[in-house]
Every structure is written in structure tokens, then in C-alpha cells.
Write an enzyme that holds these catalytic residues in place. Structure first.
Site, PDB file in Angstrom:
ATOM      1  CE  LYS A 198     -12.476 -10.417 -10.515  1.00  0.00           C
ATOM      2  NZ  LYS A 198     -13.864  -9.686 -11.148  1.00  0.00           N
ATOM      3  CB  ALA A 211     -22.622 -11.354 -16.392  1.00  0.00           C
TER       4      ALA A 211
END
Length: 341
Positions: free
Chosen positions: A195, A144
């Protein structure tokens, strides 16, 4: 989405780092409202054009992004909903939305996790709680803070209808943020959940001081492992070699900003999982997903050694040394058709 010619109003629910980053992307394309629980964060976004708590003081948000703590205002304004709340709060927020949201408004999840107890993907929860609302996910190799700082990045928007995905994708694009599309919602969602588990495994390896070759081996076998389960659930094989699969796996395993890698490193230093989680101000979805993934593995009869060892450390008292010894005890077989590590 709308009956007139005005720009669709995107409403992002959640005030964390990724929710705010996506809200800032959308705000550069059209009117965007972000719902945040904290009145302090609302003021920070509206007055200072910052979300200092999650993105720091250096990331400037567009002045076109507006925040509110009024849930009803956000729900009533939405032509597109973006869900930036963690998996454990996802159903509850949808339940509140169900009371206020107009029919057929698309719901795009940012959550890379699975619901504990039901083992449901986020789109399945949307289908259950908000029937009739198209549900999908935006995912990819996206730390982010880097996206918010303007580094080039890409993601994939998965929606069940290709035309809808193409129409929505423009809302999530800038010159430096490329958004591709797919109709493989299940594949993108399961890749996003898996993941995170493998990033914990890699983080444990970093703490142990394993070499680059070992890390590459673990990550490569993780792609194969996630592909097997993803295809069994209904995902498309190519998804796991793409942005939501291999791409997200690489960045989550290697970035020092990765929450899930951080959890693995902290486990490797000997800290108990409860202490690690208590010291974090955001959710590491891989912690919650580990046990769910093993339930899927049992359901579909798939051997998943890496996920198994992560689950053993998080939920069953194993050490990181036990985990890597367990992996190396697996006998290699055929690279593609084999069932072992």
C-alpha cells in the site's frame, strides 16, 4: 507470557510517531516501557508526557508510559516486544535483543515494509534472528497523529496462533481504537508493504492534477494488484479487502499526513528522490519497498503495472508523466482475471 499474575510488561522499541502512539495505547491498558535512542526524547516523554519531535506539543501521553534509552533495561523487562523501528534497522535491533531477551516472548512488528537485499518480511526476520519467538504484525488504516489525538480508528493484529492473537489484542485496544485479529501474518505484512508503493503512485497523481475518478481507478486496481501478489506469497484474499489492505490503502493514498503520498507529490513536483528523503524526519517505507516488490513480481510471474511504474520513477529515472502514460497504455481486460492495469 508470564508465570505469575502480574500484568504483562509491554516494551515498545522505537521513538517515532507510530511507535509512541502504540506505546501510549498499551500504557492505558498496562505497564509499558518505550525504548528511545534520544535522551532528549526520553526526558520529554518522562517529564512532559509528550513526544514533541514526532507528535507535536498538543498530544499528551499517559503518565503510565515510561521511556528509557537503556536497551538492556528494555530487553530484560519485556513480556511482549513491539518493534517500532524501520525496516532497515529492524534486523540490527533484533540482533541486540537476541543477547538479552527471555525465550518465547512474542514480537509484534509495526513495520509496513520489506528488507532490502533479502526481500524478507519482518516476521521472517524474527523467525531467523529470534527462533522460537512468536512473530506478528499490527497494521491498519492508522495515521499516527490522528490515533494519538483520540480519533476513532481500527487495526488488525496478525499472529500465527489465533489464541495468542486474541490474548495479545486486548493490550492494543481502547474505547476508540479497535483491534481485530487474524492468523494471516503474510497477507497483512505484504499488504502493508504494497500500500505504501501505491500511495506514492497516488501522490504522483495529485501532483499532476489528475481527477477524482482517476485516483479511484488507480486505488481500485491497486487493491487487485496487491491481492494477486499477496495470494501468490501465501496471504488470504479477504485480508486485502480488510483493514490491512483496502483500509490502509485508502488512508495512505488520501491523507495529507501520509508520508508515502508526500513522496509521490514531491516526485511529481520534480524533486529527486534523494532530496525528498533528506528532507523527511521519518521513513517512507514505500521508497525501499518498490524494488523489492518488482523482484517478487518477477519471481511469481505477476504483471504489476502500478508498482512497476513507481519503481521506474524512484529507481530508474522515469518521470511521473512517463508513469501515468505507461499505465494508460495498458489495455484493459477481464476485471478479475486480467493481468493488466
Amino acid at each position: 507470557m508470564t508465570s505469575d499474575h502480574r500484568e504483562p510488561q509491554v516494551v515498545v522499541l522505537g521513538g517515532g510517531s507510530w511507535g509512541t502512539t502504540v506505546a501510549s495505547i498499551c500504557a492505558r491498558r498496562g505497564p509499558t516501557l518505550q525504548w528511545v535512542r534520544s535522551a532528549e526524547t526520553v526526558d520529554d516523554i518522562n517529564k512532559n508526557h509528550r513526544n514533541s519531535k514526532y507528535l507535536g506539543d498538543d498530544v499528551a501521553l499517559p503518565e503510565t508510559l515510561r521511556a528509557t534509552s537503556d536497551f538492556n533495561e528494555a530487553a530484560h523487562a519485556a513480556d511482549v516486544i513491539v518493534m517500532g523501528v524501520p525496516s532497515h534497522g529492524f534486523r540490527g535491533v533484533l540482533g541486540e535483543l537476541a543477547k538479552e531477551l527471555r525465550p518465547w516472548v512474542p514480537v509484534v512488528s509495526l513495520v509496513k515494509g520489506l528488507e532490502q537485499g533479502t526481500n524478507m518480511r519482518m516476521s521472517q526476520i524474527v523467525e531467523e534472528v529470534l527462533p522460537g519467538h512468536p512473530a506478528g504484525i499490527l497494521a491498519g488504516p492508522n495515521i499516527a497523529k490522528e490515533v494519538a489525538e483520540g480519533y476513532a480508528a481500527a487495526a488488525v493484529l496478525a499472529m500465527p496462533d489465533r489464541n495468542l492473537a486474541a490474548n495479545l489484542a486486548g493490550m492494543f485496544r481502547t474505547k476508540r481504537f479497535r483491534t481485530y485479529t487474524t492468523d494471516d501474518v503474510a497477507g497483512v505484512e505484504i499488504a502493508g508493504a504494497l500500500k505504501n508503493v501505491y500511495a506514492i503512485a497516488t501522490g504522483m497523481g495529485y501532483a499532476m492534477g489528475i481527477g477524482e475518478n482517476t485516483r479511484a481507478m488507480v486505488m481500485t486496481r491497486a487493491v487487485r494488484e496487491m491481492s494477486k501478489l499477496g495470494e501468490a506469497i501465501g496471504g488470504q484474499r479477504d485480508t486485502f479487502a480488510g483493514l490491512a489492505g483496502m483500509g490502509d490503502l485508502i488512508v495512505t493514498c488520501t491523507s495529507q499526513r501520509s508520508r508515502n503520498r508526500h513522496v509521490g507529490e514531491e516526485l511529481g513536483s520534480g524533486k529527486p528522490i534523494a532530496e525528498i528523503i533528506a528532507g523527511m524526519n521519518q521513513v517512507a517505507e514505500g521508497v525501499k519497498a518498490a524494488s523489492v516488490i518488482m523482484e517478487f513480481a518477477e519471481k511469481y510471474g505477476i504483471n504489476m503495472p502500478i508498482a512497476r511504474e513507481v519503481d521506474a520513477v524512484i529507481n530508474h529515472g522515469a518521470t511521473v508523466e512517463d508513469a501515468y502514460k505507461g499505465l494508460m497504455a495498458e489495455k484493459p481486460g477481464h476485471e478479475v482475471d486480467g493481468t493488466r492495469f
